[in-house]
Design a protein around this motif. Structure first.
Motif, PDB file in Angstrom:
ATOM      1  N   GLY A   1      41.699 -40.455  16.793  1.00  0.00           N
ATOM      2  CA  GLY A   1      41.132 -41.715  16.336  1.00  0.00           C
ATOM      3  C   GLY A   1      41.677 -42.898  17.107  1.00  0.00           C
ATOM      4  N   SER A   2      40.916 -43.982  17.139  1.00  0.00           N
ATOM      5  CA  SER A   2      41.333 -45.194  17.831  1.00  0.00           C
ATOM      6  C   SER A   2      41.389 -46.397  16.898  1.00  0.00           C
ATOM      7  CB  SER A   2      40.389 -45.483  19.000  1.00  0.00           C
ATOM      8  OG  SER A   2      39.051 -45.622  18.540  1.00  0.00           O
ATOM      9  N   SER A   3      41.383 -46.175  15.586  1.00  0.00           N
ATOM     10  CA  SER A   3      41.393 -47.265  14.619  1.00  0.00           C
ATOM     11  C   SER A   3      42.757 -47.921  14.487  1.00  0.00           C
ATOM     12  CB  SER A   3      40.926 -46.766  13.245  1.00  0.00           C
ATOM     13  OG  SER A   3      39.614 -46.252  13.315  1.00  0.00           O
ATOM     14  N   GLY A   4      43.823 -47.148  14.715  1.00  0.00           N
ATOM     15  CA  GLY A   4      45.153 -47.689  14.548  1.00  0.00           C
ATOM     16  C   GLY A   4      46.160 -46.974  15.423  1.00  0.00           C
ATOM     17  N   PRO A   5      47.372 -47.545  15.597  1.00  0.00           N
ATOM     18  CA  PRO A   5      48.414 -46.923  16.427  1.00  0.00           C
ATOM     19  C   PRO A   5      48.787 -45.529  15.919  1.00  0.00           C
ATOM     20  CG  PRO A   5      48.979 -49.195  15.873  1.00  0.00           C
ATOM     21  CD  PRO A   5      47.787 -48.837  15.031  1.00  0.00           C
ATOM     22  N   GLY A   6      48.948 -44.607  16.873  1.00  0.00           N
ATOM     23  CA  GLY A   6      49.383 -43.267  16.526  1.00  0.00           C
ATOM     24  C   GLY A   6      48.294 -42.332  16.051  1.00  0.00           C
ATOM     25  N   GLU A   7      47.047 -42.818  15.942  1.00  0.00           N
ATOM     26  CA  GLU A   7      45.974 -41.959  15.454  1.00  0.00           C
ATOM     27  C   GLU A   7      45.322 -41.130  16.550  1.00  0.00           C
ATOM     28  OE1 GLU A   7      44.424 -44.638  11.645  1.00  0.00           O
ATOM     29  OE2 GLU A   7      43.155 -44.386  13.416  1.00  0.00           O
ATOM     30  N   GLY A   8      45.538 -41.527  17.807  1.00  0.00           N
ATOM     31  CA  GLY A   8      44.875 -40.807  18.882  1.00  0.00           C
ATOM     32  C   GLY A   8      45.724 -40.735  20.132  1.00  0.00           C
ATOM     33  N   LEU A   9      45.216 -39.987  21.106  1.00  0.00           N
ATOM     34  CA  LEU A   9      45.907 -39.777  22.370  1.00  0.00           C
ATOM     35  C   LEU A   9      44.986 -40.184  23.512  1.00  0.00           C
ATOM     36  CD1 LEU A   9      48.389 -38.568  23.902  1.00  0.00           C
ATOM     37  CD2 LEU A   9      47.159 -36.389  23.902  1.00  0.00           C
ATOM     38  N   LEU A  10      45.431 -41.111  24.357  1.00  0.00           N
ATOM     39  CA  LEU A  10      44.648 -41.573  25.492  1.00  0.00           C
ATOM     40  C   LEU A  10      44.784 -40.584  26.649  1.00  0.00           C
ATOM     41  CD1 LEU A  10      42.913 -43.858  26.721  1.00  0.00           C
ATOM     42  CD2 LEU A  10      45.053 -44.953  27.464  1.00  0.00           C
ATOM     43  N   VAL A  11      43.656 -40.043  27.113  1.00  0.00           N
ATOM     44  CA  VAL A  11      43.677 -39.027  28.164  1.00  0.00           C
ATOM     45  C   VAL A  11      42.646 -39.353  29.238  1.00  0.00           C
ATOM     46  CG1 VAL A  11      44.418 -37.236  26.539  1.00  0.00           C
ATOM     47  CG2 VAL A  11      41.975 -37.539  27.024  1.00  0.00           C
TER      48      VAL A  11
ATOM     49  N   THR B   1      47.354 -36.631  29.941  1.00  0.00           N
ATOM     50  CA  THR B   1      47.599 -37.869  29.223  1.00  0.00           C
ATOM     51  C   THR B   1      47.688 -39.034  30.196  1.00  0.00           C
ATOM     52  OG1 THR B   1      50.000 -37.536  29.306  1.00  0.00           O
ATOM     53  CG2 THR B   1      48.839 -36.662  27.391  1.00  0.00           C
ATOM     54  N   GLU B   2      47.212 -40.198  29.779  1.00  0.00           N
ATOM     55  CA  GLU B   2      47.289 -41.393  30.607  1.00  0.00           C
ATOM     56  C   GLU B   2      48.737 -41.779  30.856  1.00  0.00           C
ATOM     57  OE1 GLU B   2      46.774 -45.174  32.486  1.00  0.00           O
ATOM     58  OE2 GLU B   2      45.577 -43.342  32.408  1.00  0.00           O
ATOM     59  N   PHE B   3      49.564 -41.671  29.827  1.00  0.00           N
ATOM     60  CA  PHE B   3      50.976 -42.012  29.951  1.00  0.00           C
ATOM     61  C   PHE B   3      51.803 -40.731  30.053  1.00  0.00           C
ATOM     62  CE2 PHE B   3      48.899 -45.296  27.333  1.00  0.00           C
ATOM     63  CZ  PHE B   3      49.029 -46.367  28.201  1.00  0.00           C
ATOM     64  N   GLY B   4      52.415 -40.500  31.204  1.00  0.00           N
ATOM     65  CA  GLY B   4      53.255 -39.326  31.398  1.00  0.00           C
ATOM     66  C   GLY B   4      52.615 -38.218  32.200  1.00  0.00           C
ATOM     67  N   CYS B   5      51.270 -38.196  32.310  1.00  0.00           N
ATOM     68  CA  CYS B   5      50.565 -37.151  33.067  1.00  0.00           C
ATOM     69  C   CYS B   5      50.903 -35.755  32.540  1.00  0.00           C
ATOM     70  CB  CYS B   5      50.902 -37.256  34.559  1.00  0.00           C
ATOM     71  SG  CYS B   5      49.723 -36.405  35.656  1.00  0.00           S
ATOM     72  N   ILE B   6      50.960 -35.613  31.211  1.00  0.00           N
ATOM     73  CA  ILE B   6      51.220 -34.314  30.596  1.00  0.00           C
ATOM     74  C   ILE B   6      49.899 -33.548  30.486  1.00  0.00           C
ATOM     75  CG2 ILE B   6      52.189 -33.126  28.606  1.00  0.00           C
ATOM     76  CD1 ILE B   6      54.195 -34.843  30.129  1.00  0.00           C
ATOM     77  N   PRO B   7      49.836 -32.284  30.932  1.00  0.00           N
ATOM     78  CA  PRO B   7      48.589 -31.511  30.837  1.00  0.00           C
ATOM     79  C   PRO B   7      48.131 -31.358  29.391  1.00  0.00           C
ATOM     80  CG  PRO B   7      50.171 -30.426  32.291  1.00  0.00           C
ATOM     81  CD  PRO B   7      50.915 -31.528  31.603  1.00  0.00           C
TER      82      PRO B   7
END
Length: 219
Positions: free
Chosen positions: A123-133, A152-158
């Protein structure tokens, strides 16, 4: 393939994100985690733990699964600098050592990959609800295959990889429980009963070493 359909629907309904323009990235040099792989519409599958060391050019894999109507277990250690791969059985205290033909290639998004989308999983409604990839696509000239890789956008984790070959069709890999670092570097050291093992004549590369038992392409 149900898993492929599920991922397609997930990407469809998560929508786009207005963050900075995504850039090609490289996975952290030390990474631990687990993954699952499925192919042939779920008839073949595997679950594995892995340890990844780009600094020392080492990969450790513990894997079990079901392929071609039979179960298998693998415990393999790839030492790219030494040019060897160990197949280890702690139960039988046995070890097989083969020459490793493949050079080490750090896990990264290739320079010729094309950005397909940037989305929020969850989800993108609030912090911590989703993961940006970010999802990237490209071809693999060496095998004639093609792929879709999500990191992932932050960290480049597969996060996931879809990989297509004519032999196996689509293979779906999902990564989970990824952690930066390797807690026990000793996992990259062969056990004592491997010390006096003679090197086999058959030379393997990274993919054929795994496919000898599991027929799966991993990282």
């Amino acid at each position: 393939m149900k898993s492929l359909l599920s991922l397609a629907l997930l990407l469809l309904f998560t929508g786009s994100c207005s963050a900075q323009k995504p850039h090609r990235c490289r996975t952290p040099p030390l990474l631990s985690g687990s993954l699952s792989v499925s192919a042939r519409e779920g008839q073949d599958w595997a679950i594995a733990k892995y340890r990844y060391d780009a600094i020392g050019q080492r990969i450790r894999v513990w894997e079990f699964g079901h392929v071609d109507d039979r179960s298998f277990h693998l415990n393999m250690l790839f030492l790219f600098r030494e040019g060897v791969v160990y197949s280890i059985s702690y139960r039988n205290k046995t070890c097989q050592k083969n020459p490793l033909h493949t050079a080490f290639h750090p896990s990264h998004i290739p320079h010729n990959a094309s950005l397909q989308s940037q989305v929020v999983l969850g989800g993108s409604s609030g912090p911590g609800e989703g993961l940006l990839v970010n999802t990237w696509t490209g071809d693999v000239p060496e095998t004639g295959g093609k792929y879709m890789a999500t990191v992932t956008e932050f960290g480049c984790i597969p996060v996931s990889t879809l990989y297509y070959t004519e032999q196996r069709g689509w293979m779906v890999t999902t990564y989970f429980n990824g952690v930066r670092g390797v807690e026990d570097p000793g996992e990259f050291i062969p056990p004592p009963f491997c010390d006096d093992v003679q090197t086999e004549e058959e030379m393997l590369d990274f993919y054929s070493a795994l496919s000898e038992e599991s027929m799966f392409n991993m990282l």
